[in-house]
Design a protein around this motif. Structure first.
Motif, PDB file in Angstrom:
ATOM      1  N   ASN A  46      17.508   3.202  12.682  1.00  0.00           N
ATOM      2  CA  ASN A  46      17.848   2.016  11.881  1.00  0.00           C
ATOM      3  C   ASN A  46      16.613   1.428  11.214  1.00  0.00           C
ATOM      4  N   TYR A 100      15.517   3.780   8.429  1.00  0.00           N
ATOM      5  CA  TYR A 100      16.527   3.729   7.365  1.00  0.00           C
ATOM      6  C   TYR A 100      16.347   2.445   6.534  1.00  0.00           C
ATOM      7  N   PHE A 152      18.832   9.687  13.556  1.00  0.00           N
ATOM      8  CA  PHE A 152      20.260   9.466  13.838  1.00  0.00           C
ATOM      9  C   PHE A 152      20.825  10.662  14.613  1.00  0.00           C
ATOM     10  N   THR A 164      30.059   7.417  13.970  1.00  0.00           N
ATOM     11  CA  THR A 164      29.198   6.546  13.146  1.00  0.00           C
ATOM     12  C   THR A 164      27.788   7.117  12.995  1.00  0.00           C
ATOM     13  N   ALA A 192      27.952   9.874  10.490  1.00  0.00           N
ATOM     14  CA  ALA A 192      28.066   9.338   9.122  1.00  0.00           C
ATOM     15  C   ALA A 192      26.692   8.863   8.654  1.00  0.00           C
ATOM     16  N   ASN A 193      25.947   8.256   9.565  1.00  0.00           N
ATOM     17  CA  ASN A 193      24.623   7.751   9.210  1.00  0.00           C
ATOM     18  C   ASN A 193      23.640   8.883   8.914  1.00  0.00           C
ATOM     19  N   ASP A 196      24.641  10.444   5.546  1.00  0.00           N
ATOM     20  CA  ASP A 196      24.335   9.524   4.454  1.00  0.00           C
ATOM     21  C   ASP A 196      22.826   9.521   4.150  1.00  0.00           C
TER      22      ASP A 196
HETATM   23  C1  LIG Z   1      26.148   3.715  10.152  1.00  0.00           C
HETATM   24  O1  LIG Z   1      27.510   4.011   9.897  1.00  0.00           O
HETATM   25  C2  LIG Z   1      28.398   2.951  10.176  1.00  0.00           C
HETATM   26  C3  LIG Z   1      29.795   3.482   9.982  1.00  0.00           C
HETATM   27  O2  LIG Z   1      29.935   4.075   8.734  1.00  0.00           O
HETATM   28  C4  LIG Z   1      28.067   1.776   9.272  1.00  0.00           C
HETATM   29  O3  LIG Z   1      28.905   0.697   9.603  1.00  0.00           O
HETATM   30  C5  LIG Z   1      26.614   1.378   9.472  1.00  0.00           C
HETATM   31  O4  LIG Z   1      26.267   0.372   8.552  1.00  0.00           O
HETATM   32  C6  LIG Z   1      25.712   2.571   9.262  1.00  0.00           C
HETATM   33  N1  LIG Z   1      24.355   2.217   9.559  1.00  0.00           N
HETATM   34  C7  LIG Z   1      23.376   2.481   8.719  1.00  0.00           C
HETATM   35  C8  LIG Z   1      22.001   2.082   9.160  1.00  0.00           C
HETATM   36  O5  LIG Z   1      23.554   3.020   7.645  1.00  0.00           O
END
Ligand SMILES: *[C@@H]1O[C@H](CO)[C@@H](O)[C@H](O)[C@H]1NC(C)=O
Ligand SMILES: *[C@@H]1O[C@H](CO)[C@@H](O)[C@H](O)[C@H]1NC(C)=O
Ligand SMILES: *[C@@H]1O[C@H](CO)[C@@H](O)[C@H](O)[C@H]1NC(C)=O
Ligand SMILES: *[C@@H]1O[C@H](CO)[C@@H](O)[C@H](O)[C@H]1NC(C)=O
Ligand SMILES: *[C@@H]1O[C@H](CO)[C@@H](O)[C@H](O)[C@H]1NC(C)=O
Ligand SMILES: *[C@@H]1O[C@H](CO)[C@@H](O)[C@H](O)[C@H]1NC(C)=O
Ligand SMILES: *[C@@H]1O[C@H](CO)[C@@H](O)[C@H](O)[C@H]1NC(C)=O
Ligand SMILES: *[C@@H]1O[C@H](CO)[C@@H](O)[C@H](O)[C@H]1NC(C)=O
Length: 445
Positions: A92, A95, A121, A139, A142-143, A146
């Motif tokens: 986090n 990121y 992550f 989650t 997904a992180n 992303d």
């Molecule tokens: C991680 O993924 C979750 C679910 O999609 C989201 O709510 C959260 O903001 C994400 N955290 C980051 C640091 O992108």
């Protein structure tokens, strides 16, 4: 009684598991020096290996040394939540750093921060698979996805996500393609297909060996099949034996690209991917070369060998309910080392089953018995001297191939390459791997 049986059982064992071998002999508990031992990063062998695996990506933009060592400082041996928590916090943090960078003005800085966040992550997710309904599996993934997508969009030639389909349409194959600089229809290039194993993501492959392939002018494609992180999560599919059904569509795709020299396609299998790649090559004959890093003949056999006699007797008798009762008793006893606990939890999760016996039954057909002879291309086989989980396996692969096809490499502490997958020594090992590929593809053409 049961506890004694199991205690002696899986212990030294399943530990190293398909992917995360412990680092045997690393316990520098006194001030006697030992030139063949590596300094551990945790007194927990499994954590030590995974920390080394993570920090090792620093040389190829996937981590930074002090960030990982700082996180390691707050990890409690044997405490899986502490490992996850330390990396989640770091992920986090990095990121947020990445998001604060104007990627139009400073694309390199942003890209590097997104890559590191993505790795962290993934590390935060690594030890959580004991509970398939833990929402963090979704989650955190997904992180990582992303963050990785943000990073590859900022490469000089952006990485591109592609979704292929199995020939019978029964599953999707997520891939990421990275075209080499200067590759085009008039200058097609050799291309490497990179696949991970029991627990790793295709994203890790870019750092572990992909950037080293791109640096040598090869196009790179990574992929995942059933059992691997994204396919397991999004399609609810566990590992399958017929791995050629995953690789063949990738080869089909590459042959449609004008910048790919179809006579120079190599397939790299990492960790348990060493089995998957050779299995695929027994059926997919358009490959010019295969790497098994490292060599694995049977996915099941190392687990079986690790059972103590009484538990093995339950397995041999087909008494799976009693077998699972023994194993679960042990895993719930609090006495199982992290490696054992993790490797069995990962097996149940990645094979998409609910018991250890179901996992092992699905792993049983994953052998090169009777098919190794069908491989028609040269195979580079890695054999790490301190892989406590797969001893003897690389040699079995070497001996089963047609004469002249195996290129066997015993790698030791003399080159710091003794660990499973040679983590932390990939500058050296990728050199061996790709210099050999040059020989193979140049002799062919
Ligand atoms: C991680 O993924 C979750 C679910 O999609 C989201 O709510 C959260 O903001 C994400 N955290 C980051 C640091 O992108
Ligand atoms: C030194 O380390 C190696 C590799 O871990 C190990 O095999 C060996 O037993 C160790 N030697 C001593 C004297 O501890
Ligand atoms: C380290 O070596 C010194 C000198 O041989 C010895 O006095 C000391 O007890 C050793 N310390 C440990 C922790 O083994
Ligand atoms: C120190 O380590 C060496 C090598 O592992 C071992 O042979 C020796 O017994 C150890 N000494 C003590 C005091 O633990
Ligand atoms: C990022 O930099 C570009 C180019 O200087 C600028 O147009 C844009 O407004 C900046 N974005 C932010 C969010 O500051
Ligand atoms: C698994 O995680 C879910 C969601 O957090 C939770 O409800 C459930 O109790 C957990 N199961 C176990 C066995 O811990
Ligand atoms: C193809 O790439 C080569 C360099 O690899 C370059 O010299 C050539 O101009 C390129 N051709 C086209 C049509 O882009
Ligand atoms: C399986 O093993 C258990 C425990 O040893 C035993 O009680 C049971 O009778 C066995 N079942 C069969 C079908 O052999």
């Amino acid at each position: 009684m049961a506890s004694n049986i199991i205690r002696s059982l899986l212990v030294a064992v399943l530990a190293a598991s398909a992917s995360a071998a412990a680092i045997p002999g690393v316990k520098a508990t006194n001030n006697t020096t030992n030139s063949t031992a590596m300094l551990p990063l945790s007194s927990d062998d499994s954590f030590s290996y995974e920390l080394l695996r993570t920090v090792s990506l620093s040389r190829s933009y996937g981590a930074d040394t002090a960030e990982v060592l700082q996180a390691a400082g707050s990890i409690i041996p044997g405490n899986l939540e502490s490992f996850s928590g330390a990396f989640h916090k770091l992920a986090n943090h990095v990121y947020a750093q990445a998001l604060a960078i104007n990627k139009t003005e400073d694309p390199v800085t942003a890209r590097e921060a997104f890559f590191r966040a993505s790795t962290y992550f993934r590390s935060a997710d690594f030890y959580l698979h004991g509970n398939a309904s833990d929402p963090r599996l979704v989650t955190l993934w997904a992180n990582q996805t992303d963050a990785f997508n943000s990073a590859i969009a900022l490469l000089p030639i952006a990485g591109k996500r592609i979704t292929l389909r199995a020939a019978d349409n029964s599953f999707e194959i997520p891939c990421i393609y990275y075209r080499a600089t200067g590759a085009n229809a008039t200058h097609p290039r050799a291309t490497v297909i990179l696949g991970n194993g029991y627990d790793g993501a295709q994203e890790e492959m870019l750092h572990a060996t992909g950037f080293d392939a791109l640096a040598r002018g090869y196009n790179v494609i990574t992929y995942e099949g059933p059992g691997q992180p994204t396919v397991r999560r999004e399609q609810n599919l566990g590992f399958i034996t017929e791995w050629e059904t995953v690789v063949t569509p990738v080869v089909d795709y590459l042959t449609t690209l004008p910048e790919v020299d179809a006579a120079k396609i190599g397939l790299f299998g990492y960790s348990m991917g060493g089995w998957l790649a050779v299995r695929a090559a027994a059926f997919e004959h358009r490959l010019a070369a295969v790497w098994a890093v490292d060599g694995l003949y049977s996915v099941f056999q190392p687990y079986y060998n690790a059972l103590d006699p009484s538990t093995r007797a339950l397995w041999d008798a087909g008494n799976y309910s009693a077998f699972d009762a023994e194993v679960n008793f042990y895993l719930n006893s609090g006495l199982a080392p992290t490696e054992t606990l993790w490797s069995l939890q990962q097996g149940v999760w990645s094979f998409d089953v609910s018991t250890v016996s179901e996992f092992l039954r699905k792993a049983e057909p994953m052998t090169l018995d009777g098919i190794a002879q069908q491989v028609g291309c040269p195979v580079w086989i890695g054999a790490p001297s301190e892989d406590i989980f797969f001893p003897g396996q690389p040699e079995q692969v070497r001996d089963a191939l047609q004469p002249g096809l195996a290129s066997y490499h015993y790698l030791t502490a003399a080159d710091a390459a003794q660990n499973h997958c040679h983590v932390g020594a990939m500058a050296y090992v990728n050199g061996l791997v790709y210099d050999w590929f040059e020989e193979v593809i140049n002799n062919r053409s």
